[in-house]
Design an enzyme around this catalytic site. Structure first.
Site, PDB file in Angstrom:
ATOM      1  N   GLU A  37      13.362 -10.422   9.426  1.00  0.00           N
ATOM      2  CA  GLU A  37      14.440 -11.145  10.119  1.00  0.00           C
ATOM      3  C   GLU A  37      14.778 -10.442  11.427  1.00  0.00           C
ATOM      4  OE1 GLU A  37      15.123 -14.381   9.607  1.00  0.00           O
ATOM      5  OE2 GLU A  37      15.790 -13.915   7.575  1.00  0.00           O
ATOM      6  N   THR A  39      12.857 -10.027  13.843  1.00  0.00           N
ATOM      7  CA  THR A  39      11.704  -9.245  14.302  1.00  0.00           C
ATOM      8  C   THR A  39      10.839 -10.079  15.245  1.00  0.00           C
ATOM      9  OG1 THR A  39      10.590  -9.969  12.298  1.00  0.00           O
ATOM     10  CG2 THR A  39      11.488  -7.752  12.268  1.00  0.00           C
ATOM     11  N   ASP A  40      11.047 -11.405  15.249  1.00  0.00           N
ATOM     12  CA  ASP A  40      10.073 -12.253  15.963  1.00  0.00           C
ATOM     13  C   ASP A  40      10.204 -12.197  17.482  1.00  0.00           C
ATOM     14  OD1 ASP A  40      12.390 -13.858  16.062  1.00  0.00           O
ATOM     15  OD2 ASP A  40      11.309 -15.721  15.627  1.00  0.00           O
ATOM     16  N   SER A 140      22.673 -24.504   8.552  1.00  0.00           N
ATOM     17  CA  SER A 140      22.497 -23.734   7.319  1.00  0.00           C
ATOM     18  C   SER A 140      21.468 -22.621   7.474  1.00  0.00           C
ATOM     19  CB  SER A 140      22.084 -24.664   6.181  1.00  0.00           C
ATOM     20  OG  SER A 140      20.838 -25.258   6.486  1.00  0.00           O
ATOM     21  N   GLY A 141      20.874 -22.497   8.647  1.00  0.00           N
ATOM     22  CA  GLY A 141      19.879 -21.432   8.842  1.00  0.00           C
ATOM     23  C   GLY A 141      18.523 -21.779   8.247  1.00  0.00           C
ATOM     24  N   SER A 145      16.876 -27.475  13.676  1.00  0.00           N
ATOM     25  CA  SER A 145      16.533 -27.728  15.084  1.00  0.00           C
ATOM     26  C   SER A 145      15.049 -27.515  15.360  1.00  0.00           C
ATOM     27  CB  SER A 145      17.394 -26.911  16.043  1.00  0.00           C
ATOM     28  OG  SER A 145      17.699 -25.663  15.528  1.00  0.00           O
ATOM     29  N   GLU A 178      13.531 -25.066  23.274  1.00  0.00           N
ATOM     30  CA  GLU A 178      14.782 -24.457  22.806  1.00  0.00           C
ATOM     31  C   GLU A 178      15.228 -23.321  23.738  1.00  0.00           C
ATOM     32  OE1 GLU A 178      15.441 -24.446  18.752  1.00  0.00           O
ATOM     33  OE2 GLU A 178      17.128 -23.073  18.858  1.00  0.00           O
ATOM     34  N   ASP A 190      10.486 -20.006  13.619  1.00  0.00           N
ATOM     35  CA  ASP A 190      10.899 -21.262  12.987  1.00  0.00           C
ATOM     36  C   ASP A 190       9.943 -22.401  13.329  1.00  0.00           C
ATOM     37  OD1 ASP A 190      12.953 -19.562  12.453  1.00  0.00           O
ATOM     38  OD2 ASP A 190      14.450 -20.612  13.657  1.00  0.00           O
TER      39      ASP A 190
HETATM   40  C1  GLA Z   1      16.575 -17.815  14.245  1.00  0.00           C
HETATM   41  C2  GLA Z   1      15.546 -17.888  15.362  1.00  0.00           C
HETATM   42  C3  GLA Z   1      14.231 -17.245  14.950  1.00  0.00           C
HETATM   43  C4  GLA Z   1      14.459 -15.854  14.368  1.00  0.00           C
HETATM   44  C5  GLA Z   1      15.566 -15.858  13.334  1.00  0.00           C
HETATM   45  C6  GLA Z   1      15.932 -14.466  12.861  1.00  0.00           C
HETATM   46  O1  GLA Z   1      16.172 -18.601  13.160  1.00  0.00           O
HETATM   47  O2  GLA Z   1      15.317 -19.228  15.731  1.00  0.00           O
HETATM   48  O3  GLA Z   1      13.355 -17.219  16.044  1.00  0.00           O
HETATM   49  O4  GLA Z   1      14.706 -14.924  15.384  1.00  0.00           O
HETATM   50  O5  GLA Z   1      16.736 -16.474  13.813  1.00  0.00           O
HETATM   51  O6  GLA Z   1      14.874 -13.881  12.190  1.00  0.00           O
END
Ligand code: GLA
Length: 408
Positions: A37, A39-40, A140-141, A145, A178, A190
């Site tokens: 998380e 890290t991307d 909600s994560g 989107s 985005e 994502d």
């Molecule tokens: C959001 C971002 C992703 C990633 C996560 C955290 O979902 O869209 O690119 O950075 O947060 O890991």
């Protein structure tokens, strides 16, 4: 709003709304991140899987230059625009200031994708009509989107024969939309998971090179359970951009302090040992702990994927727990409600690992729970959470689904 048969209802509603039948129906999933998380955007690794819930669309090309958007989630109100409206820059032009339109209007996501296609040289020859429906709870994560962006890219590729755009290309263009058009500085995870997901598998992605492998989600007698805290992550985009800037600052300090000529292209390129040997250069304790999270979380992700391959689910769970602690204390992207769900979840027998998932500041937890304990897990947490916060948490036992595709 939950549709029983999204495909049928979407088709009917499209016909009613636009007076013509859609050409085809399309789907792009949301995702849940198991570990890796924040890290991307630090050149690290992530390990998400696509879900079987996501965004649907029915669409049809038009002869003129109009685009009409509507969503079944928002009373099917139609937004009509022209591809030639100079303010929208759908020809791919514009500076960051002119483009950054915010997440407030949901049509900025699909507009952003049209812009990103045009920017990459794929300008739309004509307009189209589109009707969306999504069954990912918003905020909600779980990447509603990103699924909307990848879905829109899939529609454009198919309607206008942009055959050179790969699935990965859909992810990259979605992220570009985005970042630049909406103004949220997200990484690639994502959109990548939504475009590239594989049924029953998670995706082990190196965000630095975009090299990836898929790993079968063999959890023996355990299940993946998502718990929706119902706390919407409203703070997310501004705080998210701040975290990203903090990591960039840390990286710059480490690069400037480097004496032995070693290149440090990203925080993700450092092992925990290499980081610890250098971290004294970062004087601000807040910046230091942000960087520490990025480095250690990447190492945890590498180890977790090995553990899963070896069938060591217990270790995988421990690493998920450690990931949460780091996100709670070092990266500070959790919230009291989520911390409560995690802390109480860990007390329940049969819970192998549990952590916040996604961008943070609300949203969901992801847990690995022994099959025979899933029921107790949901009931116990639901009651405790209701008592403490007065909120009805929702639970989804999930399977990993396929990436974006045209529906038959
Ligand atoms: C959001 C971002 C992703 C990633 C996560 C955290 O979902 O869209 O690119 O950075 O947060 O890991």
């Amino acid at each position: 709003m939950e549709l029983k048969n999204p495909e049928l209802e979407l088709k009917q509603k499209f016909t009613e709304l636009y007076g013509t039948e859609p050409e085809k129906l399309y789907f792009a999933p949301g995702r849940v991140n198991l570990i890796g998380e924040h890290t991307d955007y630090n050149g690290g690794h992530v390990f998400p899987c696509a879900l079987t819930i996501g965004s649907y669309a029915a669409a049809k090309k038009r002869e003129d230059r109009k685009v009409r958007f509507a969503s079944m989630n928002i009373r099917c109100e139609v937004t009509e625009i022209s591809l030639d409206d100079p303010e929208l820059h759908l020809d791919g032009s514009g500076t960051q200031e002119e483009l950054s339109k915010g997440a407030g209007d949901w049509t900025n996501y699909p507009k952003g994708v049209i812009w990103a296609f045009a920017e990459a040289g794929d300008k739309l020859p004509s307009g189209f009509d589109i009707l969306y429906y999504g069954n990912i709870p918003a905020g909600s994560g779980l990447s509603s989107s990103a699924s909307l962006e990848v879905l829109t890219g899939l529609v454009l590729r198919d309607l206008f024969d942009f055959e050179d755009v790969s699935q990965q290309g859909l992810a990259v263009r979605g992220q570009r939309a985005e970042n630049v058009y909406v103004g949220m500085n997200c990484g690639i995870m994502d959109q990548f998971a939504s475009a590239m997901g594989k049924e029953a598998n998670a995706i082990f992605l190196d965000t630095n090179t975009l090299e990836f492998t898929t790993a079968p989600l063999v959890l023996k007698n355990a299940k993946i359970v998502i718990t929706n805290s119902k706390v919407k992550h409203q703070l997310a985009s501004s705080e998210y951009n701040t975290r990203r800037a903090e990591c960039e600052k840390a990286l710059k300090i480490l690069q400037d302090a480097e004496k032995d000529g070693r290149e440090i292209p990203s925080l993700g390129s450092l092992t925990p040992e290499e980081y610890d040997a250098r971290k004294a250069a970062i004087k601000d304790p807040v910046i230091e702990k942000r960087a520490r999270h990025a480095v250690y979380e990447n190492a945890r992700t590498l180890e977790a994927v090995s553990a899963l391959k070896e069938g060591n689910i217990a270790r995988f769970g421990e690493l998920m727990n450690a990931s949460h602690d780091s996100l709670q204390y070092d990266y500070e992207v959790s919230c009291p409600e989520i911390d409560f769900l995690v802390a109480e979840g860990r007390k329940i027998d049969g819970v192998i690992g549990t952590r916040i998932t996604g961008g943070g500041f609300g949203g969901c937890t992801v847990s690995i729970v022994r099959e025979d304990a899933v029921d107790t897990f949901c009931k116990t947490l639901s009651a405790l959470y209701k008592e403490k916060y007065g909120l009805d948490a929702e639970f989804y036992v999930v399977d990993a689904g396929e990436g974006a595709h045209i529906l038959k």
